[in-house]
Design a protein around this motif. Structure first.
Motif, mmCIF file in Angstrom:
data_model
loop_
_atom_site.group_PDB
_atom_site.id
_atom_site.type_symbol
_atom_site.label_atom_id
_atom_site.label_comp_id
_atom_site.label_asym_id
_atom_site.label_seq_id
_atom_site.Cartn_x
_atom_site.Cartn_y
_atom_site.Cartn_z
ATOM 1 N N PHE A 163 10.992 -4.000 10.742
ATOM 2 C CA PHE A 163 9.830 -3.120 10.866
ATOM 3 C C PHE A 163 9.492 -2.494 9.514
ATOM 4 N N GLY A 171 3.868 6.676 7.107
ATOM 5 C CA GLY A 171 4.679 5.671 6.425
ATOM 6 C C GLY A 171 4.334 4.243 6.783
ATOM 7 N N MET A 172 3.432 4.088 7.763
ATOM 8 C CA MET A 172 3.110 2.724 8.205
ATOM 9 C C MET A 172 1.776 2.252 7.635
ATOM 10 N N THR A 173 1.717 0.974 7.322
ATOM 11 C CA THR A 173 0.467 0.425 6.806
ATOM 12 C C THR A 173 -0.512 0.213 7.961
ATOM 13 N N ALA A 223 -13.489 -10.733 6.114
ATOM 14 C CA ALA A 223 -12.313 -9.871 6.120
ATOM 15 C C ALA A 223 -11.364 -10.204 7.266
ATOM 16 N N ALA A 251 0.355 0.081 -10.648
ATOM 17 C CA ALA A 251 -0.302 0.506 -9.412
ATOM 18 C C ALA A 251 0.320 1.796 -8.882
ATOM 19 N N LEU A 301 -3.584 -2.060 -3.002
ATOM 20 C CA LEU A 301 -2.169 -1.783 -3.307
ATOM 21 C C LEU A 301 -1.893 -0.320 -3.652
ATOM 22 N N THR A 302 -2.727 0.269 -4.509
ATOM 23 C CA THR A 302 -2.447 1.648 -4.916
ATOM 24 C C THR A 302 -2.702 2.646 -3.792
ATOM 25 N N LYS A 354 5.939 -3.471 8.121
ATOM 26 C CA LYS A 354 4.924 -2.560 8.655
ATOM 27 C C LYS A 354 4.789 -1.250 7.885
ATOM 28 N N THR A 355 5.568 -1.044 6.835
ATOM 29 C CA THR A 355 5.495 0.252 6.149
ATOM 30 C C THR A 355 5.080 0.088 4.690
ATOM 31 N N PHE A 356 4.708 1.214 4.084
ATOM 32 C CA PHE A 356 4.354 1.218 2.650
ATOM 33 C C PHE A 356 5.534 0.702 1.839
ATOM 34 N N GLU A 360 -3.334 -2.328 8.620
ATOM 35 C CA GLU A 360 -3.984 -3.548 8.131
ATOM 36 C C GLU A 360 -5.494 -3.491 8.325
ATOM 37 N N ILE A 394 -2.272 2.073 -0.306
ATOM 38 C CA ILE A 394 -1.766 1.756 1.032
ATOM 39 C C ILE A 394 -1.367 3.019 1.769
ATOM 40 N N ALA A 395 -0.871 4.008 1.032
ATOM 41 C CA ALA A 395 -0.409 5.228 1.685
ATOM 42 C C ALA A 395 -1.569 6.006 2.291
ATOM 43 N N GLU A 438 -7.181 -1.309 5.852
ATOM 44 C CA GLU A 438 -7.023 -1.935 4.536
ATOM 45 C C GLU A 438 -8.054 -3.040 4.340
ATOM 46 N N ARG A 439 -8.182 -3.879 5.368
ATOM 47 C CA ARG A 439 -9.129 -4.998 5.250
ATOM 48 C C ARG A 439 -10.554 -4.506 5.098
ATOM 49 N N GLY A 461 -2.993 4.182 5.441
ATOM 50 C CA GLY A 461 -2.167 4.168 6.638
ATOM 51 C C GLY A 461 -1.742 5.577 6.994
ATOM 52 N N LYS A 462 -0.793 5.663 7.905
ATOM 53 C CA LYS A 462 -0.234 6.995 8.162
ATOM 54 C C LYS A 462 1.192 6.905 8.675
ATOM 55 N N ARG A 467 5.764 -3.007 1.794
ATOM 56 C CA ARG A 467 4.708 -3.623 0.984
ATOM 57 C C ARG A 467 5.037 -3.465 -0.489
ATOM 58 N N ARG A 468 5.586 -2.293 -0.828
ATOM 59 C CA ARG A 468 5.913 -2.045 -2.237
ATOM 60 C C ARG A 468 7.052 -2.950 -2.695
#
Lengths: 503, 334
Positions: free
Chosen positions: B193, A366-368, B11, B217, A356-357, B197-199, A370, A359-360, A373-374, A363-364, B202-203
């Motif tokens: 989207f 602004g997009m996660t 995973a 967090a 959670l802390t 799909k973005t931070f 997955e 995710i930024a 992350e996994r 990703g890149k 998720r936040r």
């Protein structure tokens, strides 16, 4: 029908939750008028077992006997009627209602449908008097201390004429004096004819009160023993299933230069002029009595709370921290005191919790991402040796110790220099405790600067390189590893000012 | 790599057909198909391309505000002032247009009005975090509507349809596809989207699931709430623009009840008012279910008051279904 030797007896109780066997053919026997300790690691099945007795859960298999009579509780009401009452660790009261209302909730005294307040208040006061309570029945529940609230719960059990009283870690949040008072009350309840099941992590509770002890491990019944003639080592072995040779595996680490320093940090009403530093590879123990302002201090360092004056330095540079995001960015992480509310999103999988802390950074644009992350979550969950099947297991499905490991993994996800651990082993069982200490030792080896808040004296003495003691919002003393003894620390912890302690 | 005790942690998302088919969205798909079959049997023109598109035009202007409303619900918040915000924004648009301000500028004024209304909600709620959003937005609901009434009284401000391009926002088509539908699809795709799909998305979920843990967090909880409430105001103004384009005039009593309809769409779509739950495909399905149902009931000339009864009943029954299911499960075990 023959009279039973036991007031309560359970045989072959099995309780299955989706995917987990929470209790596996567990047995238990309670003699009339005894105080019986129930011990086991977190996740051993104690809480589920209590909920089966009190009718909250229904067991898939097994039988339960009260005075030799087979009973089958359909719900908590049936258990109450049979004279079984439970007092939980986290008091489940109505904070905005009065003590009387809390005591009589669900079984109010009524005449023609009208509640008899006077009668109830008088009766409540008489119970409180019996318990030597120093508050009145008209007090608001939320204004009472934890110890006082527990007393109300006990009064409630008395008001329901409970014959079997279950106490679930009642001493966990109490001071020594409050615990002593609770012991006396418990003994009085027993002398008045109640049979008591006492759940606790503390060996001293058991030695002080119980005549017999039953141990659960991994959802199974391990054995029942007489308290006379059992040793700590025997019990730990029964609870953990192996011997823990070295509880505090503090490695020898070469301590480097200073990483982090606070100078005269002050938050009005909470702490004043707090100064200390921590070096590379060092574990700094921060201790004191409950209410000394330790948690408030580290929460301020982490940016959860603001500060009024004072300075913080990281690697010699002054820094400002306005919120946790600032702290994390500059390399300061906190493992909060209350993992269930502050550390974890219980409803989420452990993987998402861990990342959670970060995710930024994973990703890149602004997009996660997955996939990364996994991979990260898997790596970290394995590094702290979590007992989980997949990274999609819900955090709520883990035991206290494994939840705490997930919070540790979450901190490790970030690129930190300073790690603050606020009561890292609170509510964690013996086995997981040892594992968390081991991880701490490894982190120190890797060069993190670690600040550990703890109220547990052996933990502070066993793990810290240096110990800072606080009392009433001030630093009252600092001790090195080796020269620190329990008495020394206590003297500082109870010193009103630094001067008094030195004299 | 494995753990010290030799355990490996999986995973990869375990796939099971059971969880796949137990998804909430399937229920919505069935509802959606059912309503379309009903409509098609009521009107022979319904299933023609133009007929379907006309149907979407009958309700889509409200759906714009349902998009950010879903975000609000994910946060565990609620905003019941959006109907009033839309009304005030539309009133400002018509008011300034009638003062001789060019339409382009009026639209900007309209969007600004909505944004400011949303920002006021956000500001109050993030500066005084202990206040309940339901109460605060109830207050601003009355306040914004009150300002609109003070400006217009019982009168209407009209003449908007004389600007052809403006009324085309609602009435215009590219080929047979209404312009509004295209705008909606673009917005919905962007909103979906961002949420999934973005931070930022998720936040939002993290805050809704556990505000305190989110703060620890390093998530700037209040900043994000501020953004979402403001955005909701802006989209209430977008709704206002399409509504004004449709009607050609505005009054102080338009867009009444839009907040509840937007919330109903989001809840039906799987967004819980407790926060932290819901997925965008569900919301889109729910928007079309409610809209198409209304359209179908219109085809049989059902009075609009009675329509509310049907839609309300649909909402209650659908959100009850999962609970009924678990009720049966418990009974079987006992």
């Amino acid at each position: 029908m023959e009279l039973s030797e036991y007031v309560l007896e359970l045989k072959g109780i099995t309780k299955i939750f989706p995917g987990v066997k929470a209790l596996d053919h567990v047995s238990f026997q309670l003699k009339p008028g005894e105080i019986h300790a129930l011990m086991g690691e977190n996740g051993a099945g104690k809480s589920t077992f209590i909920k089966v007795i009190t009718g909250v859960h229904k067991a898939e298999e097994g039988e339960m006997y009260l005075d030799g009579q087979k009973v089958d509780f359909k719900g908590p009401k049936d258990a109450q009627k049979a004279g079984i009452a439970a007092i939980y660790q986290h008091v489940t009261a109505y904070p905005h209602l009065s003590v009387t209302e809390n005591i009589f909730m669900g079984h109010e005294i009524k005449k023609r449908g009208i509640i008899q307040w006077k009668e109830m208040n008088d009766l409540a006061d008489s119970y409180l008097q019996e318990l030597n309570a120093d508050f009145k029945s008209t007090a608001e529940m939320g204004a009472l201390s934890v110890a006082q609230q527990q007393m109300v719960e006990i009064a409630k059990a008395i008001s329901m004429k409970a014959r079997i009283i279950i106490m679930d870690e009642p001493t966990a949040a109490l001071t020594k004096n409050e615990s002593e008072q609770l012991y006396k009350i418990t003994e009085k309840l027993r002398d008045d004819g109640a049979s008591i099941i006492f759940i606790s992590h503390r060996f001293e509770d058991m030695y002080r009160l119980a005549t017999r002890v039953t141990v659960f491990r991994d959802s199974q019944y391990i054995g029942s023993y007489d308290v006379n003639g059992i040793t700590n080592a025997d019990l730990i072995k029964a609870m953990v299933g192996r011997e823990i040779s070295d509880m505090y595996p503090k490695p020898e680490v070469k301590i480097g230069e200073e990483v982090f320093r606070v100078e005269k940090l002050t938050r009005m009403g909470y702490f004043k002029d707090v100064s200390f530093n921590v070096r590379k590879g060092e574990i700094l123990g921060l201790t004191g009595l409950v209410g000394a302002g330790r948690t408030e201090t580290v929460q301020t360092i982490y940016g959860v709370e603001h500060y009024d004056s004072g300075k913080m330095y990281l690697n010699g540079q002054e820094i400002t921290v306005k919120n946790p995001s600032d702290a994390l960015r500059q390399g300061i992480g906190l493992l909060p005191e209350d993992r269930q509310h502050q550390g974890l999103i219980l409803d989420w999988g452990i993987g998402r919790n861990i990342t959670l802390t970060e995710i930024a950074s994973l990703g890149k644009n602004g997009m996660t991402d997955e996939k990364s992350e996994r991979a990260k979550a898997k790596e970290l969950a394995e590094r702290v040796d979590t007992k989980a099947v997949t990274i999609f297991d819900k955090a709520s499905s883990l035991s206290g110790g494994n939840q705490q490991k997930i919070v540790v993994a979450k901190i490790l996800a970030s690129d930190l220099k300073v790690i603050i651990l606020d009561e890292p082993t609170k509510g964690v069982d013996v086995g997981a405790k040892a594992e968390i200490y081991e991880i701490m030792g490894e982190l120190a080896k890797q060069g993190y600067a670690i600040i550990m808040i703890s109220s547990e004296m052996p933990e502070i003495l066993g793990m810290s390189d240096r110990i800072v003691v606080m009392c009433e919002g001030k630093v009252t003393g600092e001790l090195k590893r080796g020269e620190a003894a329990q008495e020394e620390i206590l003297k500082f912890a109870m010193a009103r000012s630094p001067k008094a302690a030195k004299n | 790599m494995a753990t010290k005790s030799g355990r490996t942690i999986i995973a990869d998302q375990p796939f099971s057909w059971k969880t796949f088919f137990l998804k909430w969205e399937w229920l919505l798909v069935i509802l959606f198909l059912g309503i379309n079959v009903m409509n098609a049997s009521l009107s022979e023109y319904y299933l023609s391309g133009a007929g379907l598109f006309n149907a979407t035009n009958s309700f889509l202007e409200k759906a714009f505000v349902a998009l950010p409303m879903a975000y609000i619900l994910v946060l565990g918040d609620i905003d019941i002032s959006v109907g009033s915000t839309a009304c005030l924004s539309a009133v400002m648009l018509a008011y300034f247009y009638n003062l001789g301000v060019p339409m382009g500028l009026c639209i900007i004024i309209c969007l600004l009005t909505g944004t400011i209304c949303g920002a006021i909600n956000g500001l109050i709620l993030t500066k005084f975090t202990e206040l309940a959003p339901m109460i605060v937005t109830l207050g601003t609901q009355i306040l914004y509507r009150g300002i609109a009434e003070a400006m217009l009284g019982d009168e209407a401000r009209g003449g908007l349809s004389s600007v052809k391009w403006f009324s085309n926002l609602y009435w215009g088509k590219i080929g047979i596809v209404p312009i509004m539908l295209i705008c909606f699809i673009v917005c919905a795709v962007i909103f979906g989207f961002v949420l999934h799909k973005t931070f930022f998305g998720r936040r939002l979920y993290a805050i809704g699931a556990n505000k305190l843990a989110a703060e620890y967090a390093g998530i700037k909880v209040q900043k994000i709430r501020m953004i979402v409430f403001t955005l909701t105001g802006t989209f209430a103004a977008v709704t206002a623009i399409f509504l004004a384009a449709r009607m050609g005039s505005t009054r102080a009593d338009i867009a009444t009840g839009y907040e509840l309809e937007a919330i109903a769409m989001a809840v039906l779509g799987g967004f819980s008012t407790d926060g932290g739950k819901g997925k965008f495909p569900g919301l889109i399905l729910a928007i079309f279910i409610v809209g198409m149902l209304r359209y179908g009931l219109g085809l049989v000339n059902m009075a609009s008051q009675f329509m509310l009864v049907v839609i309300g009943a649909l909402l209650i029954i659908t959100v009850m279904l999962p609970n009924i299911k678990s009720m049966f499960k418990v009974k079987k075990k006992a």
